[in-house]
Design a protein around this motif. Structure first.
Motif, mmCIF file in Angstrom:
data_model
loop_
_atom_site.group_PDB
_atom_site.id
_atom_site.type_symbol
_atom_site.label_atom_id
_atom_site.label_comp_id
_atom_site.label_asym_id
_atom_site.label_seq_id
_atom_site.Cartn_x
_atom_site.Cartn_y
_atom_site.Cartn_z
ATOM 1 N N VAL B 69 0.909 -1.196 0.086
ATOM 2 C CA VAL B 69 0.037 0.050 0.145
ATOM 3 C C VAL B 69 0.974 1.181 0.050
ATOM 4 O O VAL B 69 1.871 1.348 0.782
ATOM 5 N N LEU B 79 -3.711 -0.301 -3.114
ATOM 6 C CA LEU B 79 -2.576 -1.416 -3.019
ATOM 7 C C LEU B 79 -1.872 -1.843 -4.468
ATOM 8 O O LEU B 79 -2.354 -2.052 -5.384
ATOM 9 N N ASN B 109 4.845 -12.532 1.221
ATOM 10 C CA ASN B 109 3.591 -11.889 1.924
ATOM 11 C C ASN B 109 2.792 -11.333 0.757
ATOM 12 O O ASN B 109 1.691 -11.038 1.175
ATOM 13 N N ASN B 110 3.022 -11.681 -0.507
ATOM 14 C CA ASN B 110 1.986 -11.541 -1.422
ATOM 15 C C ASN B 110 0.905 -12.605 -1.703
ATOM 16 O O ASN B 110 1.250 -13.650 -1.194
ATOM 17 N N LYS B 111 -0.093 -11.835 -2.233
ATOM 18 C CA LYS B 111 -1.355 -12.735 -2.440
ATOM 19 C C LYS B 111 -1.365 -13.735 -3.694
ATOM 20 O O LYS B 111 -1.943 -14.520 -3.667
ATOM 21 N N LEU B 112 -0.779 -12.802 -4.607
ATOM 22 C CA LEU B 112 -1.064 -13.475 -5.920
ATOM 23 C C LEU B 112 0.171 -14.037 -6.764
ATOM 24 O O LEU B 112 1.409 -13.644 -6.509
ATOM 25 N N PRO B 161 -5.321 -7.554 -17.663
ATOM 26 C CA PRO B 161 -5.342 -6.103 -17.310
ATOM 27 C C PRO B 161 -5.280 -5.614 -15.772
ATOM 28 O O PRO B 161 -4.927 -4.636 -15.298
ATOM 29 N N MET B 162 -5.905 -6.390 -15.093
ATOM 30 C CA MET B 162 -5.814 -5.943 -13.634
ATOM 31 C C MET B 162 -4.395 -5.871 -12.922
ATOM 32 O O MET B 162 -4.068 -5.111 -12.501
ATOM 33 N N MET B 205 -8.203 4.339 1.406
ATOM 34 C CA MET B 205 -7.974 3.251 0.763
ATOM 35 C C MET B 205 -8.969 3.090 -0.341
ATOM 36 O O MET B 205 -10.035 2.990 -0.240
ATOM 37 N N PRO B 207 -9.907 0.758 -3.429
ATOM 38 C CA PRO B 207 -9.924 -0.549 -4.385
ATOM 39 C C PRO B 207 -10.024 -0.220 -5.796
ATOM 40 O O PRO B 207 -10.402 0.858 -6.053
ATOM 41 N N PHE B 208 -9.210 -1.258 -6.415
ATOM 42 C CA PHE B 208 -9.527 -1.298 -8.171
ATOM 43 C C PHE B 208 -11.005 -1.359 -8.434
ATOM 44 O O PHE B 208 -11.715 -2.169 -7.840
ATOM 45 N N MET B 210 -12.945 -2.413 -11.590
ATOM 46 C CA MET B 210 -12.661 -3.358 -12.756
ATOM 47 C C MET B 210 -13.615 -2.628 -13.773
ATOM 48 O O MET B 210 -13.141 -2.594 -15.050
#
Lengths: 282, 490
Positions: B69, B79, B109-112, B161-162, B205, B207-208, B210
């Motif tokens: 972040v 983020l 620590n990453n989620k993806l 794209p995300m 904060m 968020p993205f 879409m």
């Protein structure tokens, strides 16, 4: 070029490992039987699932048979009981082919949970940093198994009334989890809100599924559209049935990045079993 | 032509033979391995130093993916998914012919899962197929940098794209074998869009979103990852007479950039990141999404030059604005500065004069009220006290202790200190200049060793007002003007 071609020998190794796990599961000490099945597991009567990717050239749905699935992800406390009874799944003794260096690496010792500022709440947090082999062994010790991708997606994206879960306000937050950074501590499983099937915590961490490696997204997802089975997508969207379901894209991409020995900070699991409402079997 | 060629066949053959023999001798010795080196990577707006070696090397690049972040604008958090912690990602600099051992590390620590497609790579997916990496893991692949130019790299994991929209792009420069002409400054600027749930400037904060991405309707279009990343202290710097090279990229994910520097003309543009000068004397150059350009120009006059996307609403309403600050002497022959600025009001002139006079009088009245109204003075003192407390805790409390009691025989006390309270001017002098030598406080001798702190008049006034009115001390306010008087005495 198929999806797993960038993992040389993966198929053979997986087969060997699967055999070893089968052998191992025969030796597993069972964890205490479930006190009340209906209390801990939700019955999902099954139906037709429209998965993110076309299952076959001329089909858009797959059949999902009735099954039971844990209402909540498996907790640290439950996993601790499992490895107490089954020392070979402890951090120091689990064979290296069944786990990578991250396996339970957040624990302080073989049977010591991570430091938790909110003890004993820490016991109720979901277990993460476990390999597919370990998750599978845990479920086997209960006479159960991991859910399939189809089962998992069915319970996460449908409702008993046939509505799409994406239209359900309780589930609309699925994308939000991805928009937040990793939490230092995952919330206790009891805190999560249940969906229409009575299952909770589906969108607050990743979960292992039995056939995770059949999500054959290749390393380069954009080339997937030329796949002969027409399963995959250019840019992750060309052949997908619901292009707007970005949360599902992330799940499929995540599963395809895994090897069975991997464990990561946000990856846990829950168990499932076959069965009908009146009687259940393994 | 034909004949002359034939005539040369025999001597050519002989020559080739000699040449072949000469070459064969060193070839018999074991081929020298190219030297191995770790690539220097930089965060924007900086660029690694030019490559000076004359031969190819084996270059190791380690790029770490970090999901974190950070501020997208003042009070707005996002983020980011990053190659190396910042957006855009680390600048990679190679030489044509280099062999690159590329390590992609996905932080635990990453989620993806993530991967990387480098447009400089010749091969399937530009490396994406070989770099698909789960959190807490690392992958490696090797490629040869065959084509010189300035290339974009980006993540290509579904949903692509995300991953791009969240910040996963950067630039990789492959210098031609003969290198690049030296310049005084090289900078790295990359434009991109962010698609947030909230509108531009909405706090908290974000968020993205879409749907906004699909609609190609971003809330933010920025240089180097955030609003204000290249303004104020963070502006690009140069001096009059220097030559500047900008490596400009466009991460997209959707929009083209009409890159322009207000008040400058690009002497040379290497369009689309190629290796040849495509045009001279360019006002605005177009940079496609997933593309780049190199521009060079000499700065002739001092001032602040504004970098914009000349799709101009973006610059003023979505954040596409940066600065280049040029210091140095003016050259009135090139640019005069403002020569005339007179009021032009037409028929409204008398009314405007009256309004201006009234405003001046009202302002004077307001100042007078601030000085004399006891309630305002009281609040002003409170404000000064709280500011002073914050400054005290940062600058003074390590030695004098948070409650001013000092440390016996080491640091003199401020609480109920006779030495402090008996002479206001002296106390100002001490904070201004520090204090060295013996000092007697409340009957105890101390060997003072207080450093000079670089504080402004306002800050010193606040600290002293706080110190002289806390922990049992009773004094009046210390005004910035009083500090200024002491400072002037030096």
């Amino acid at each position: 070029m198929k999806g797993r071609s960038n993992r040389p020998g993966a198929g053979r190794r997986a087969a060997a490992c699967a055999a070893a796990v089968l052998l191992a599961s025969a030796l597993l000490k069972p964890v205490p039987a479930r006190a009340d099945l209906a209390d801990e597991m939700a019955f999902v009567r099954g139906g037709e699932l429209t998965p993110l990717y076309r299952p076959e050239k001329n089909r858009t749905t797959v059949r999902v048979d009735p099954f039971f699935i844990d209402r909540r992800p498996v907790t640290r406390a439950e996993f601790l009981r499992f490895i107490t009874a089954n020392p070979r799944w402890r951090r120091s003794s689990a064979p290296e082919v069944f786990r990578d260096a991250n396996y339970l690496s957040d624990w302080r010792g073989d049977l010591l949970l991570p430091v938790d500022p909110e003890e004993p709440l820490g016991h109720g947090r979901p277990i993460v940093q476990v390999s597919w082999f370990a998750a599978r062994a845990y479920c086997a010790s209960r006479g159960e198994r991991l859910p399939t991708t189809a089962e998992w997606e069915f319970v996460a994206t449908t409702t008993p009334s046939g509505r799409r879960a994406a239209d359900d306000p309780a589930q609309a937050g699925a994308l939000e989890w991805y928009a937040r950074p990793s939490e230092e501590l995952l919330a206790p499983v009891a805190n999560a809100e249940a969906n229409a099937w009575g299952v909770s915590g589906l969108h607050t961490l990743w979960e292992w599924v039995e056939d995770f490696s059949s999500s054959l997204l290749r390393g380069d997802n954009r080339a997937d559209s030329d796949n002969e089975r027409n399963l995959y997508c250019g840019g992750g969207t060309e052949e997908a049935l619901d292009r707007a379901d970005y949360a599902a894209f992330m799940r499929y991409a995540f599963r395809s990045a895994l090897h069975a020995s991997y464990s990561t900070r946000n990856l846990g699991f829950r168990c499932a079993r076959n069965g009908t409402k009146t009687g259940h079997s393994q | 032509m034909q004949r002359s060629h034939r005539n040369h066949v025999v001597p050519t053959l002989v020559l080739s033979l000699i040449l072949a023999l000469t070459l064969a001798v060193p070839a018999l010795a074991p081929a020298a391995e190219p030297p191995t080196e770790e690539a220097v990577l930089t965060d924007p707006p900086f660029v690694p130093p030019p490559i000076t070696r004359k031969d190819a090397a084996r270059v190791i690049v380690r790029l770490e993916v970090i999901e974190r972040v950070a501020d997208l604008a003042d009070g707005v958090q996002y983020l980011y998914w990053t190659f190396g912690g910042k957006v855009p990602g680390k600048f990679i600099r190679l030489r044509e012919g280099d062999t690159v051992e590329f390590h992609l590390q996905n932080h635990p620590n990453n989620k993806l899962p993530h991967n990387i497609d480098l447009h400089a790579v010749t091969g399937p997916g530009g490396g994406a197929a070989s770099s698909f990496t789960a959190p807490g893991h690392e992958t490696r692949f090797t490629f040869k940098a065959m084509n010189p130019g300035l290339y974009v790299y980006h993540c290509a994991t579904a949903p692509v794209p995300m991953h791009v929209a969240n910040g996963m792009y950067g630039l990789i420069l492959v210098e031609p074998k003969d290198g690049m002409k030296p310049v005084d400054h090289e900078y790295y600027v990359m434009q991109s869009e962010f698609y947030t749930k909230g509108r531009f400037g909405e706090k908290g904060m974000q968020p993205f979103d879409m749907q906004k991405g699909i609609d190609e309707n971003p809330g933010y279009i920025v240089f180097n990852g955030s609003v204000g990343s290249l303004v104020g202290d963070r502006a690009l710097q140069a001096k009059v007479g220097e030559t500047i090279r900008l490596f400009i990229g466009n991460g997209g994910p959707n929009l083209l950039s009409s890159f322009h520097v207000i008040g400058e003309i690009f002497d040379s543009v290497y369009a689309e990141g190629g290796i040849r000068i495509s045009q001279n004397q360019v006002q605005t150059t177009l940079i496609p999404a997933g593309g780049s350009a190199v521009v060079e120009f000499k700065v002739d006059v001092p001032g602040t030059f504004i970098l914009v996307d000349h799709s101009i609403f973006r610059a003023f309403n979505k954040g596409t604005l940066g600065m280049l600050k040029v210091a140095g002497p003016e050259d009135k022959a090139i640019y005069s500065g403002k020569e005339v600025d007179e009021v032009y009001l037409g028929a409204q002139a008398p009314m405007a004069d009256k309004a201006r006079q009234e405003l001046t009088e009202l302002r004077a009245k307001l100042e007078e009220e601030k000085r004399t109204n006891p309630r305002i003075r009281e609040i002003a003192k409170e404000v000064l006290m709280r500011e002073g407390q914050q400054l005290f805790l940062t600058n003074c409390s390590v030695c004098h202790q948070p409650s001013g009691e000092g440390l016996m025989n080491v640091f003199p006390p401020l609480a109920k200190s006779d030495y402090l309270m008996e002479d206001k001017a002296r106390s100002i002098h001490i904070v201004l200049n520090g204090l060295k030598g013996p000092v007697r406080v409340n009957g105890v001798d101390y060997a003072a060793e207080m450093p000079k702190l670089n504080l402004t008049d306002d800050e010193i006034a606040a600290i002293l007002t706080y110190v002289r009115n806390s922990w049992g001390n009773k004094g009046d306010m210390v005004m910035p003007e009083e500090v200024a008087v002491e400072r002037a005495k030096q």
